[in-house]
Design a protein around this motif. Structure first.
Motif, PDB file in Angstrom:
ATOM      1  N   VAL A  87     -18.379 -45.514  18.565  1.00 28.94           N
ATOM      2  CA  VAL A  87     -19.395 -44.560  18.115  1.00 28.94           C
ATOM      3  C   VAL A  87     -20.586 -44.620  19.066  1.00 28.94           C
ATOM      4  CG1 VAL A  87     -20.931 -43.880  16.242  1.00 28.94           C
ATOM      5  CG2 VAL A  87     -18.658 -44.779  15.717  1.00 28.94           C
ATOM      6  N   ARG A  88     -20.692 -43.614  19.921  1.00 28.63           N
ATOM      7  CA  ARG A  88     -21.802 -43.534  20.871  1.00 28.63           C
ATOM      8  C   ARG A  88     -22.687 -42.308  20.621  1.00 28.63           C
ATOM      9  NH1 ARG A  88     -20.503 -46.680  25.492  1.00 28.63           N
ATOM     10  NH2 ARG A  88     -19.232 -48.442  24.772  1.00 28.63           N
ATOM     11  N   GLY A  89     -22.302 -41.473  19.654  1.00 26.07           N
ATOM     12  CA  GLY A  89     -23.064 -40.274  19.361  1.00 26.07           C
ATOM     13  C   GLY A  89     -22.687 -39.742  17.997  1.00 26.07           C
ATOM     14  N   LEU A  90     -23.447 -38.759  17.511  1.00 28.67           N
ATOM     15  CA  LEU A  90     -23.239 -38.244  16.166  1.00 28.67           C
ATOM     16  C   LEU A  90     -21.881 -37.566  16.010  1.00 28.67           C
ATOM     17  CD1 LEU A  90     -24.430 -37.734  13.357  1.00 28.67           C
ATOM     18  CD2 LEU A  90     -25.396 -35.598  14.261  1.00 28.67           C
ATOM     19  N   GLY A  91     -21.504 -36.712  16.963  1.00 28.81           N
ATOM     20  CA  GLY A  91     -20.220 -36.042  16.872  1.00 28.81           C
ATOM     21  C   GLY A  91     -19.073 -37.021  16.826  1.00 28.81           C
ATOM     22  N   GLN A  92     -19.164 -38.058  17.632  1.00 25.73           N
ATOM     23  CA  GLN A  92     -18.125 -39.082  17.639  1.00 25.73           C
ATOM     24  C   GLN A  92     -18.117 -39.849  16.318  1.00 25.73           C
ATOM     25  OE1 GLN A  92     -18.535 -42.178  20.650  1.00 25.73           O
ATOM     26  NE2 GLN A  92     -16.324 -42.136  21.024  1.00 25.73           N
ATOM     27  N   ALA A  93     -19.295 -40.068  15.729  1.00 31.36           N
ATOM     28  CA  ALA A  93     -19.373 -40.754  14.441  1.00 31.36           C
ATOM     29  C   ALA A  93     -18.626 -39.972  13.370  1.00 31.36           C
ATOM     30  CB  ALA A  93     -20.836 -40.948  14.031  1.00 31.36           C
ATOM     31  N   PHE A  94     -18.831 -38.663  13.339  1.00 32.95           N
ATOM     32  CA  PHE A  94     -18.137 -37.847  12.344  1.00 32.95           C
ATOM     33  C   PHE A  94     -16.617 -37.911  12.540  1.00 32.95           C
ATOM     34  CE2 PHE A  94     -22.146 -35.084  12.041  1.00 32.95           C
ATOM     35  CZ  PHE A  94     -22.570 -35.748  10.895  1.00 32.95           C
ATOM     36  N   ARG A  95     -16.179 -37.863  13.781  1.00 36.93           N
ATOM     37  CA  ARG A  95     -14.738 -37.914  14.050  1.00 36.93           C
ATOM     38  C   ARG A  95     -14.152 -39.272  13.667  1.00 36.93           C
ATOM     39  NH1 ARG A  95     -16.672 -35.219  18.644  1.00 36.93           N
ATOM     40  NH2 ARG A  95     -16.508 -37.092  19.953  1.00 36.93           N
ATOM     41  N   GLU A  96     -14.875 -40.324  13.985  1.00 35.60           N
ATOM     42  CA  GLU A  96     -14.372 -41.668  13.681  1.00 35.60           C
ATOM     43  C   GLU A  96     -14.385 -41.948  12.182  1.00 35.60           C
ATOM     44  OE1 GLU A  96     -12.596 -42.707  15.926  1.00 35.60           O
ATOM     45  OE2 GLU A  96     -13.609 -44.321  17.021  1.00 35.60           O
ATOM     46  N   LEU A  97     -15.362 -41.422  11.481  1.00 33.78           N
ATOM     47  CA  LEU A  97     -15.380 -41.590  10.031  1.00 33.78           C
ATOM     48  C   LEU A  97     -14.165 -40.926   9.394  1.00 33.78           C
ATOM     49  CD1 LEU A  97     -19.192 -41.099   9.382  1.00 33.78           C
ATOM     50  CD2 LEU A  97     -17.854 -43.107   8.705  1.00 33.78           C
ATOM     51  N   GLU A  98     -13.822 -39.747   9.867  1.00 30.86           N
ATOM     52  CA  GLU A  98     -12.628 -39.081   9.335  1.00 30.86           C
ATOM     53  C   GLU A  98     -11.370 -39.858   9.709  1.00 30.86           C
ATOM     54  OE1 GLU A  98     -10.457 -34.742   8.970  1.00 30.86           O
ATOM     55  OE2 GLU A  98     -12.412 -34.895   9.939  1.00 30.86           O
ATOM     56  N   ARG A  99     -11.333 -40.402  10.918  1.00 24.56           N
ATOM     57  CA  ARG A  99     -10.166 -41.180  11.330  1.00 24.56           C
ATOM     58  C   ARG A  99     -10.005 -42.425  10.460  1.00 24.56           C
ATOM     59  NH1 ARG A  99      -8.449 -44.921  15.768  1.00 24.56           N
ATOM     60  NH2 ARG A  99     -10.619 -45.287  16.349  1.00 24.56           N
ATOM     61  N   VAL A 100     -11.110 -43.113  10.177  1.00 27.92           N
ATOM     62  CA  VAL A 100     -11.045 -44.312   9.344  1.00 27.92           C
ATOM     63  C   VAL A 100     -10.625 -43.970   7.925  1.00 27.92           C
ATOM     64  CG1 VAL A 100     -12.469 -46.078   8.229  1.00 27.92           C
ATOM     65  CG2 VAL A 100     -12.684 -45.681  10.684  1.00 27.92           C
ATOM     66  N   LEU A 101     -11.283 -42.977   7.336  1.00 28.49           N
ATOM     67  CA  LEU A 101     -11.073 -42.692   5.924  1.00 28.49           C
ATOM     68  C   LEU A 101      -9.767 -41.949   5.654  1.00 28.49           C
ATOM     69  CD1 LEU A 101     -14.730 -41.607   5.094  1.00 28.49           C
ATOM     70  CD2 LEU A 101     -13.645 -43.776   4.496  1.00 28.49           C
ATOM     71  N   VAL A 102      -9.509 -40.909   6.445  1.00 26.25           N
ATOM     72  CA  VAL A 102      -8.348 -40.052   6.183  1.00 26.25           C
ATOM     73  C   VAL A 102      -7.085 -40.618   6.833  1.00 26.25           C
ATOM     74  CG1 VAL A 102      -7.393 -37.728   6.412  1.00 26.25           C
ATOM     75  CG2 VAL A 102      -9.839 -38.044   5.934  1.00 26.25           C
ATOM     76  N   THR A 103      -7.157 -40.867   8.144  1.00 26.66           N
ATOM     77  CA  THR A 103      -5.972 -41.364   8.849  1.00 26.66           C
ATOM     78  C   THR A 103      -5.703 -42.839   8.554  1.00 26.66           C
ATOM     79  OG1 THR A 103      -6.409 -39.788  10.634  1.00 26.66           O
ATOM     80  CG2 THR A 103      -4.873 -41.576  11.096  1.00 26.66           C
ATOM     81  N   GLY A 104      -6.749 -43.660   8.637  1.00 25.62           N
ATOM     82  CA  GLY A 104      -6.552 -45.095   8.451  1.00 25.62           C
ATOM     83  C   GLY A 104      -6.336 -45.514   7.014  1.00 25.62           C
ATOM     84  N   ARG A 153     -16.621 -35.585   0.144  1.00 22.68           N
ATOM     85  CA  ARG A 153     -17.625 -34.533   0.154  1.00 22.68           C
ATOM     86  C   ARG A 153     -18.881 -34.967   0.909  1.00 22.68           C
ATOM     87  NH1 ARG A 153     -19.240 -29.774   1.182  1.00 22.68           N
ATOM     88  NH2 ARG A 153     -21.222 -29.234   0.219  1.00 22.68           N
ATOM     89  N   TRP A 154     -19.235 -36.256   0.822  1.00 19.77           N
ATOM     90  CA  TRP A 154     -20.453 -36.704   1.499  1.00 19.77           C
ATOM     91  C   TRP A 154     -20.364 -36.527   3.009  1.00 19.77           C
ATOM     92  CZ3 TRP A 154     -19.942 -40.279   5.239  1.00 19.77           C
ATOM     93  CH2 TRP A 154     -18.933 -41.245   5.141  1.00 19.77           C
ATOM     94  N   LEU A 155     -19.172 -36.579   3.568  1.00 23.42           N
ATOM     95  CA  LEU A 155     -19.027 -36.385   5.006  1.00 23.42           C
ATOM     96  C   LEU A 155     -19.320 -34.921   5.377  1.00 23.42           C
ATOM     97  CD1 LEU A 155     -18.365 -37.582   7.731  1.00 23.42           C
ATOM     98  CD2 LEU A 155     -15.939 -37.340   7.222  1.00 23.42           C
ATOM     99  N   ASP A 156     -18.872 -33.999   4.543  1.00 23.54           N
ATOM    100  CA  ASP A 156     -19.214 -32.592   4.760  1.00 23.54           C
ATOM    101  C   ASP A 156     -20.720 -32.386   4.636  1.00 23.54           C
ATOM    102  OD1 ASP A 156     -16.517 -31.858   5.027  1.00 23.54           O
ATOM    103  OD2 ASP A 156     -16.291 -31.576   2.865  1.00 23.54           O
ATOM    104  N   GLU A 157     -21.334 -33.020   3.657  1.00 19.46           N
ATOM    105  CA  GLU A 157     -22.775 -32.877   3.445  1.00 19.46           C
ATOM    106  C   GLU A 157     -23.569 -33.438   4.633  1.00 19.46           C
ATOM    107  OE1 GLU A 157     -23.353 -34.904  -0.211  1.00 19.46           O
ATOM    108  OE2 GLU A 157     -22.653 -33.236  -1.456  1.00 19.46           O
ATOM    109  N   ALA A 158     -23.077 -34.531   5.204  1.00 18.28           N
ATOM    110  CA  ALA A 158     -23.746 -35.111   6.371  1.00 18.28           C
ATOM    111  C   ALA A 158     -23.675 -34.166   7.565  1.00 18.28           C
ATOM    112  CB  ALA A 158     -23.120 -36.456   6.718  1.00 18.28           C
ATOM    113  N   GLU A 159     -22.518 -33.580   7.806  1.00 16.17           N
ATOM    114  CA  GLU A 159     -22.384 -32.633   8.910  1.00 16.17           C
ATOM    115  C   GLU A 159     -23.285 -31.423   8.693  1.00 16.17           C
ATOM    116  OE1 GLU A 159     -18.227 -31.740   9.464  1.00 16.17           O
ATOM    117  OE2 GLU A 159     -17.996 -33.465  10.807  1.00 16.17           O
TER     118      GLU A 159
END
Length: 244
Positions: A86-103, A110-116
């Motif tokens: 995680v080096r930037g906001l866009g990457q943070a959003f992608r990695e959060l989805e990877r951890v939660l959904v894929t991992g 919903r909170w991830l959508d609200e953050a974006e």
């Protein structure tokens, strides 16, 4: 699933999304406050044997927070390790989805959508040239390619050391004072800067004291971070303009 998290930000993200999924976390995983999981040591010195003893289906780590030697030991013992960057906001959003959904095989929260949505609506403040210390004794500041630096940039802060060759350079205090900054931004983590510890080192510069969780954590805190950080920065913007 049985998940061990070695990253405080991601611990909160998982715990808020799926309570009960975490079986092990670090001593630094302070949120949620009532988290019920085995403590397995620090982010830099986890008890590898304790992690393995929890029989995790997945270990969550971060390339900056955790040491490669520990991650290698976990892999060699048969653990599945998901390492984030995680080096930037866009990457943070992608990695959060990877951890939660894929991992973790969860539905996108919903909170991830609200953050974006919250960050997409940000209107940067007037340009504020600042230095951003993250430690003292010795003084260290945000340099290039950091998550916190990207958040501040989106809010209108021009980091004096954003072009430095190092990500967290050590800069002598007299050089920081002579950097041409209009303000100093002081988070309360990793070093706990306070009104009585930090601003006095920068006489004549207005200081924005910010909640380090909103500046450095990538998780549910991203929902409220734009407003909280903007409020803290706006408080010093007028003083910085008069000083400049």
């Amino acid at each position: 699933m049985r998940v061990v998290s070695l990253v405080p930000s991601l611990t909160e993200a998982i715990a808020v999304t799926a309570p009960g999924l975490l079986v092990g976390v670090t001593d630094w995983c302070s949120r949620p406050p009532a988290l019920d999981a085995r403590r397995i040591g620090g982010t830099k010195n986890p008890d590898v044997a304790a992690v393995l003893g929890l029989r995790p289906d997945l270990v969550i780590a971060n390339e900056e927070e955790n040491r490669e030697a520990d991650l290698t030991a976990l892999r060699e013992a048969g653990a599945q390790v998901l390492v984030t960057e995680v080096r930037g906001l866009g990457q943070a959003f992608r990695e959060l989805e990877r951890v939660l959904v894929t991992g973790c095989c969860l539905a996108r929260p919903r909170w991830l959508d609200e953050a974006e949505e919250a960050w997409a609506a940000v209107e940067p403040l007037a340009r504020l040239r600042a230095v951003v210390p993250v430690w003292r004794r010795p003084w260290m500041v945000l340099g290039r390619d950091t998550f916190a630096g990207d958040l501040l940039h989106r809010l209108g802060v021009v980091n004096v050391y954003a072009g430095h060759a190092q990500r967290y350079p050590r800069i002598p205090l007299d050089e920081l004072r002579a950097s041409g900054a209009q303000a100093v931004v002081l988070p309360d983590e990793p070093y706990r800067f306070t009104a009585d510890d930090g601003p006095e080192a920068f006489p004549g510069l207005p200081a924005a004291l910010v909640d380090g969780r909103y500046l450095t954590w990538y998780g549910p805190s991203l929902v409220k971070a734009p407003q909280a950080l903007s409020t803290a920065l706006r408080a010093v913007l007028g003083a910085a303009g008069r000083a400049g």
